[in-house]
Design a protein around this motif. Structure first.
Motif, PDB file in Angstrom:
ATOM      1  N   ILE A 196       2.973  14.125  -0.822  1.00 39.62           N
ATOM      2  CA  ILE A 196       3.656  12.943  -1.356  1.00 39.62           C
ATOM      3  C   ILE A 196       2.729  11.803  -0.987  1.00 39.62           C
ATOM      4  O   ILE A 196       2.762  11.279   0.120  1.00 39.62           O
ATOM      5  N   GLY A 197       1.849  11.511  -1.925  1.00 39.71           N
ATOM      6  CA  GLY A 197       0.686  10.679  -1.586  1.00 39.71           C
ATOM      7  C   GLY A 197       0.910   9.197  -1.713  1.00 39.71           C
ATOM      8  O   GLY A 197       0.529   8.589  -2.697  1.00 39.71           O
ATOM      9  N   LEU A 198       1.540   8.577  -0.712  1.00 38.18           N
ATOM     10  CA  LEU A 198       1.631   7.122  -0.733  1.00 38.18           C
ATOM     11  C   LEU A 198       0.261   6.545  -0.398  1.00 38.18           C
ATOM     12  O   LEU A 198      -0.509   7.145   0.352  1.00 38.18           O
ATOM     13  N   PRO A 199      -0.042   5.385  -0.945  1.00 35.10           N
ATOM     14  CA  PRO A 199      -1.314   4.762  -0.583  1.00 35.10           C
ATOM     15  C   PRO A 199      -1.304   4.361   0.894  1.00 35.10           C
ATOM     16  O   PRO A 199      -0.241   4.235   1.502  1.00 35.10           O
ATOM     17  N   ARG A 200      -2.480   4.176   1.436  1.00 35.60           N
ATOM     18  CA  ARG A 200      -2.594   3.821   2.856  1.00 35.60           C
ATOM     19  C   ARG A 200      -2.831   2.313   2.962  1.00 35.60           C
ATOM     20  O   ARG A 200      -3.664   1.751   2.233  1.00 35.60           O
ATOM     21  N   LEU A 201      -2.098   1.700   3.882  1.00 34.27           N
ATOM     22  CA  LEU A 201      -2.254   0.247   4.047  1.00 34.27           C
ATOM     23  C   LEU A 201      -3.561  -0.071   4.764  1.00 34.27           C
ATOM     24  O   LEU A 201      -3.839   0.465   5.833  1.00 34.27           O
ATOM     25  N   ARG A 246      -4.574  -3.622   4.678  1.00 32.48           N
ATOM     26  CA  ARG A 246      -4.293  -4.963   5.200  1.00 32.48           C
ATOM     27  C   ARG A 246      -3.123  -5.568   4.446  1.00 32.48           C
ATOM     28  O   ARG A 246      -2.989  -5.387   3.237  1.00 32.48           O
ATOM     29  N   ARG A 247      -2.288  -6.268   5.198  1.00 31.59           N
ATOM     30  CA  ARG A 247      -1.198  -7.013   4.561  1.00 31.59           C
ATOM     31  C   ARG A 247      -1.363  -8.471   4.948  1.00 31.59           C
ATOM     32  O   ARG A 247      -1.527  -8.777   6.135  1.00 31.59           O
ATOM     33  N   GLU A 288      -5.280   1.620   0.025  1.00 37.40           N
ATOM     34  CA  GLU A 288      -6.363   2.563  -0.258  1.00 37.40           C
ATOM     35  C   GLU A 288      -5.787   3.854  -0.836  1.00 37.40           C
ATOM     36  O   GLU A 288      -4.809   4.400  -0.338  1.00 37.40           O
ATOM     37  N   LEU A 289      -6.426   4.339  -1.888  1.00 40.65           N
ATOM     38  CA  LEU A 289      -5.993   5.583  -2.525  1.00 40.65           C
ATOM     39  C   LEU A 289      -6.718   6.756  -1.868  1.00 40.65           C
ATOM     40  O   LEU A 289      -7.654   6.558  -1.082  1.00 40.65           O
ATOM     41  N   THR A 290      -6.307   7.972  -2.225  1.00 39.72           N
ATOM     42  CA  THR A 290      -6.831   9.141  -1.497  1.00 39.72           C
ATOM     43  C   THR A 290      -8.351   9.274  -1.604  1.00 39.72           C
ATOM     44  O   THR A 290      -8.991   9.777  -0.697  1.00 39.72           O
ATOM     45  N   ASP A 291      -8.925   8.824  -2.721  1.00 40.53           N
ATOM     46  CA  ASP A 291     -10.387   8.943  -2.860  1.00 40.53           C
ATOM     47  C   ASP A 291     -11.130   7.714  -2.341  1.00 40.53           C
ATOM     48  O   ASP A 291     -12.319   7.555  -2.592  1.00 40.53           O
ATOM     49  N   GLY A 292     -10.415   6.828  -1.655  1.00 43.03           N
ATOM     50  CA  GLY A 292     -11.073   5.672  -1.053  1.00 43.03           C
ATOM     51  C   GLY A 292     -11.079   4.434  -1.944  1.00 43.03           C
ATOM     52  O   GLY A 292     -11.431   3.345  -1.491  1.00 43.03           O
ATOM     53  N   GLN A 333      -6.705 -13.484  -9.174  1.00 48.63           N
ATOM     54  CA  GLN A 333      -7.455 -13.611  -7.921  1.00 48.63           C
ATOM     55  C   GLN A 333      -7.569 -12.300  -7.167  1.00 48.63           C
ATOM     56  O   GLN A 333      -8.130 -12.262  -6.076  1.00 48.63           O
ATOM     57  N   LEU A 334      -7.019 -11.228  -7.723  1.00 46.75           N
ATOM     58  CA  LEU A 334      -7.037  -9.967  -6.986  1.00 46.75           C
ATOM     59  C   LEU A 334      -8.431  -9.365  -7.040  1.00 46.75           C
ATOM     60  O   LEU A 334      -8.940  -9.033  -8.098  1.00 46.75           O
ATOM     61  N   HIS A 335      -9.016  -9.276  -5.916  1.00 46.45           N
ATOM     62  CA  HIS A 335     -10.411  -8.846  -5.885  1.00 46.45           C
ATOM     63  C   HIS A 335     -10.736  -8.162  -4.570  1.00 46.45           C
ATOM     64  O   HIS A 335     -11.848  -8.231  -4.072  1.00 46.45           O
ATOM     65  N   LEU A 336      -9.780  -7.496  -3.969  1.00 47.09           N
ATOM     66  CA  LEU A 336     -10.025  -6.723  -2.756  1.00 47.09           C
ATOM     67  C   LEU A 336     -10.715  -7.541  -1.696  1.00 47.09           C
ATOM     68  O   LEU A 336     -10.218  -8.558  -1.280  1.00 47.09           O
TER      69      LEU A 336
END
Ligand code: SAH
Length: 368
Positions: A64-69, A71-72, A85-89, A347-350
């Motif tokens: 059950i692949g939730l993304p990994r936090l 930064r918030r 972050e998704l499973t492949d980085g 403005q979303l730009h990681l």
């Protein structure tokens, strides 16, 4: 470790039922599992005690692949931006925007974006890949869990709830149509996340063939078109995709989009000084939209990219709006939210999400 039996998130109730049959189980366990995942949001198969122990053991080897936090960040106005972050980085962002009576979550549908809108910061990332339904829904499940929020509607009582969802984060949703449509089915399904399609808005540059498919989809969300110009000449320059689907062709597709009672197509218009903010632009906009049930959201340009565009002055923004409303076209000024943490539109730009004093590596170190 045994090989994973696969990802459970993003499968419809019917697909989960078919999976159960594949495993030699009764198909109704698919519905049970679906209810556990989306109605009760039990994201640990071990806790699904209404399922038999042997089934739970099989499920234990699924993901059950939730993304990994990573930064918030919390903005002064209460907006929270999640870097996930998704499973492949690959990394994506989503933004939770609290308002007086509602909480809106803005999610991404692609990592990066292949469209090259000249004023948008996400465009500078280039395209990475499409998100699958598990990753699209995973953003919602992650934030609901993080905030302990239910999904609900305005006036549900004193407890805050997630009331609105916008597909307006990174990427172009209509370039990932199949995965978006599947996510919408699970989102709107009363046995799934149970969010009414009236509370879901998809924002697009206006890809005409895909817009026509969306109009026929099982779940039809509210439609927002990022217009930002009133002539093809200017829009070609701001949004190169306009050369393929010029303004008229988009408006024609909007005219054919099914609208329920009191529903309108939203046109988003990013106001840029001396580019698209003249009185003539305002009058042309009124004419363009005259025969559509529409409203306009005016967005002052959010800073962030290097292409030299400047936001229109507040006086110009007001004048532009007055011309629209004076001619009977509803127009709203969208207050930018979360600007201090680069969470606002475009403005979303990681990593470009500057909290200027820290380097990216140190932020990763301290928050993972
Ligand atoms: N690709 C989709 C969704 C992502 S963009 C679309 O284009 O609609 C989401 C919204 O942000 C769009 O309305 C876009 O016009 C707006 N936007 C992009 N850059 C912006 C900026 N610098 N300032 C304000 N809004 C911006």
């Amino acid at each position: 470790m045994a090989a994973s039996r696969g990802e459970l998130l993003g499968l419809t109730a019917d697909e989960l039922g078919a999976l159960m049959v594949d495993w030699g189980e009764k198909p109704y366990h698919g519905r049970q599992l679906y209810g556990a995942l989306y109605r009760r949001r039990q994201l640990d198969t071990g806790s699904m005690t209404d399922l038999s122990k042997s089934l739970r053991q099989k499920l234990a080897s699924c993901t059950i692949g939730l993304p990994r936090l990573i930064r918030r960040q919390r903005a002064c106005d209460g907006t929270d931006k999640y870097l996930l972050e998704l499973t492949d980085g690959e990394k994506i962002e989503c933004v939770l925007i609290p308002e007086r009576k509602r909480n809106t979550l803005c999610i991404s549908t692609q990592a990066g974006c292949p469209l090259d809108c000249r004023f948008c910061l996400t465009a500078m990332l280039g395209f990475r890949r499409n998100l699958n339904p598990a990753e699209i829904l995973g953003q919602i499940l992650y934030v609901l869990g993080d905030k302990n929020l239910p999904i609900g509607s305005v006036g549900d009582g004193s407890r805050p709830a997630l009331t609105n969802l916008v597909l307006m984060g990174m990427g172009e949703p209509l370039l990932n149509l199949e995965n978006v449509l599947k996510s919408l089915i699970i989102l709107a399904d009363p046995g799934g996340l149970a969010l009414s399609p009236r509370r879901i808005t998809l924002s697009t540059v206006g890809l005409v063939p895909q817009l026509r498919k969306l109009a026929q989809a099982p779940v039809v969300p509210n439609l927002a078109i990022s217009l930002s110009a009133t002539t093809d000449e200017v829009r070609d320059r701001l949004m190169p995709i306009n050369r393929r689907y010029p303004i008229d062709s988009i408006l024609q597709a909007c005219a054919d989009y099914p609208l329920k009672r009191n529903q309108r197509v939203t046109f988003e218009y990013v106001l840029m000084d001396g580019v698209n903010d003249s009185d003539d632009d305002a009058r042309r906009l009124v004419k363009l939209l005259a025969h559509l049930r529409s409203k306009v959201n005016l967005l002052p340009l959010n800073p962030g990219n290097a292409n030299g565009f400047r936001p229109s002055s507040p006086r110009r923004v007001n004048r532009f709006r007055e011309i629209l409303t004076g001619k009977g076209l509803p127009a709203y000024l969208r207050r930018p939210r979360g600007m201090d943490i680069y969470a606002a539109c475009g403005q979303l730009h990681l990593a470009a999400a500057h909290s200027s004093r820290t380097t990216r590596t140190s932020r990763l170190d301290t928050n993972s």
